[in-house]
Design an enzyme around this catalytic site. Sequence first.
Site, PDB file in Angstrom:
ATOM      1  N   GLY A 304      -7.862   9.498   5.081  1.00 13.35           N
ATOM      2  CA  GLY A 304      -6.482   9.760   4.704  1.00 13.35           C
ATOM      3  C   GLY A 304      -5.763   8.519   4.202  1.00 13.35           C
ATOM      4  O   GLY A 304      -6.353   7.624   3.587  1.00 13.35           O
ATOM      5  N   SER A 305      -4.458   8.449   4.504  1.00 14.00           N
ATOM      6  CA  SER A 305      -3.604   7.409   3.913  1.00 14.00           C
ATOM      7  C   SER A 305      -3.887   6.003   4.427  1.00 14.00           C
ATOM      8  O   SER A 305      -3.314   5.047   3.902  1.00 14.00           O
ATOM      9  CB  SER A 305      -2.135   7.754   4.148  1.00 14.00           C
ATOM     10  OG  SER A 305      -1.790   8.924   3.435  1.00 14.00           O
ATOM     11  N   THR A 306      -4.737   5.845   5.458  1.00 16.21           N
ATOM     12  CA  THR A 306      -5.123   4.477   5.816  1.00 16.21           C
ATOM     13  C   THR A 306      -5.819   3.802   4.642  1.00 16.21           C
ATOM     14  O   THR A 306      -5.772   2.577   4.501  1.00 16.21           O
ATOM     15  CB  THR A 306      -6.080   4.481   7.038  1.00 16.21           C
ATOM     16  OG1 THR A 306      -7.231   5.283   6.735  1.00 16.21           O
ATOM     17  CG2 THR A 306      -5.376   5.040   8.268  1.00 16.21           C
ATOM     18  N   LYS A 308      -4.841   3.864   1.676  1.00 21.89           N
ATOM     19  CA  LYS A 308      -3.838   3.281   0.784  1.00 21.89           C
ATOM     20  C   LYS A 308      -3.697   1.784   1.028  1.00 21.89           C
ATOM     21  O   LYS A 308      -3.274   1.041   0.130  1.00 21.89           O
ATOM     22  CB  LYS A 308      -2.505   3.995   0.978  1.00 21.89           C
ATOM     23  CG  LYS A 308      -2.510   5.433   0.481  1.00 21.89           C
ATOM     24  CD  LYS A 308      -1.229   6.173   0.818  1.00 21.89           C
ATOM     25  CE  LYS A 308      -1.322   7.627   0.359  1.00 21.89           C
ATOM     26  NZ  LYS A 308      -0.163   8.430   0.796  1.00 21.89           N
TER      27      LYS A 308
END
Length: 581
Positions: A304-306, A308
């Site tokens: 997921g957004s980790t 990013k």
Amino acid sequence: MSFLSRIMVLKSKAHFSAGGHNRPGGTQSSAFQGTVKKKSDQARSRVAIIIAGFSVVYCIIGGRLVQYGMASPEVVSSIMPADRLMASRPDILDRNGEVLATDIRTVSLYAEPHKIVDADEAVEMLATVLPDLDLKGTYKKLSSKSHFQWLRRQLTPKQQSQILALGIPGIGFRPEKRRFYPGGATAAHIVGYVNIDNRGVAGMEKFIDNQGLADLAAVGMTSDTPLEPVKLSIDVRVQAIVRDVVVNAVTNYKAKGAGAVVLDANTGEVLAMASAPDFDPNNPLEGAAEGWLNRMSNGTFEMGSTFKSFTTAMALDSGKVKLTDNFDARFPIRIGGFTIKDFHGKHRVLSVPEIFQYSSNIGTAKMADVVGIEAHKEFLTRLGLLTRMQTELPEVKTPTQPREWKKINSITISFGHGVSTTPLQTAVAGAALVNGGKLIEPTFLPRTQDQADEVAKVVIQEKTSADMRYLFEYNGVNGSGRNARVAGFDVGGKTGTADKVVNGRYDSKLNFNAFLAAFPMGNPRYIVLSFCDEPHSGEGGGTIASYTAAPMVRDIIRRAAPLLGVQPQFGDGGAALLQSY
């Protein structure tokens, strides 16, 4: 004639007879000497025969002894030689010398079926001490024609004494060693466990065997001599805290699974790591359904957004993007039949820190597009996120990625979909973002700073690392990392909430939540990564990462930071002190 007269006559006759024999050439003298010689020769022959017979017997016995001594030990009915049954394994200790695994002496029950008088009676008597005994299988063993059968391995002293009291002929005990784990399930996935023959099956137990212990055992070169202990990098105090938080997360958030790791950002040492469900290595079969899977290193997930964090670091490190740059996040991105939009869209132009703070998919995708597909793939490979992680644990899974990277792949991977990695290697790559740009492969063995510097690889510039420390702290104070903040310890990080794939489609109701954190952000010493798989509740009623994974990090740091020697600081630059009156 008187008695005395008779004696005198006999003496005179004897004298006469003796005198006759002494005459040279006498016939009676020659006959007497021949008889004596014949008897003497017969005696010598008999003694020689006896000596020869005894010599032959002793030679036969000696030859058989040499034969038995040079022959390989006979193994029947899976019984191992006594020296292998009692062979030692090294103790496993934590970094402070606390025992995590050790050997204890025990006995195992066996039978010699050919000596069993009544198999039915023997089974009934044994069942009074061993209620869970397989009656049918035991009867089959006792009534067989073999000379040896194991009946039960590794008995307790009480069971041994009770069976001895039964007095069953043909039943005996053999000494063995059993592996004992004082902490139970506390560090199960790290320490691992052994099988019934004391051979490593998983974790560091298997690692020890792979270093040559198993080969020595195979050729019979092990013994019961105590071996040098193996010290691990983990701190059992911190390990107990991490496992407690992880197990509670599964229960409190009604999750399928959870995990967390505490990693030294500068040496790569794993201080603690837990995955739930887990198992008790003293009885590993009880956890066979779900507990054996080490989700931290042997499970791959879309993080997921980790991710990013890595996309932003890539853009900054390329020199094509600066912290002061802005990207238009007003409109969704439509590509290949897909629509990329923000979960909490601001529908405006966002700066790089705002993209990180608001976790903008649109802004992150546009930063990845600036760098390009090939450079994107190369950067993630450089950080070790697309290859199998190298560490001591045998249970390490290889990440998955698209066979061919297209633009749509690069866009979705930029915000954590389309590539699956292990949580542990995500934490390792996260350490490189904040420790000055050095990628250090993780270790479960003690490692000094000098040793870490020897294996470290510079993957990003120091300036990029400084920018990422700023973004982590910025998000910790103003963004989704607020629920992980602990007063005095300056925690920063990035949340990640990924929809899980069900039947080939993403299901927004099933999430994989993660939080990648570092502390203290002024000079990061430790990385903490947590995840919660398919939670159905969370703090404040939410099920995304800021309500599940972030609070897990908060609870770990709040309890473990003092044990790790991190001093809390309050006020600007730590000038203020927290006082209680």
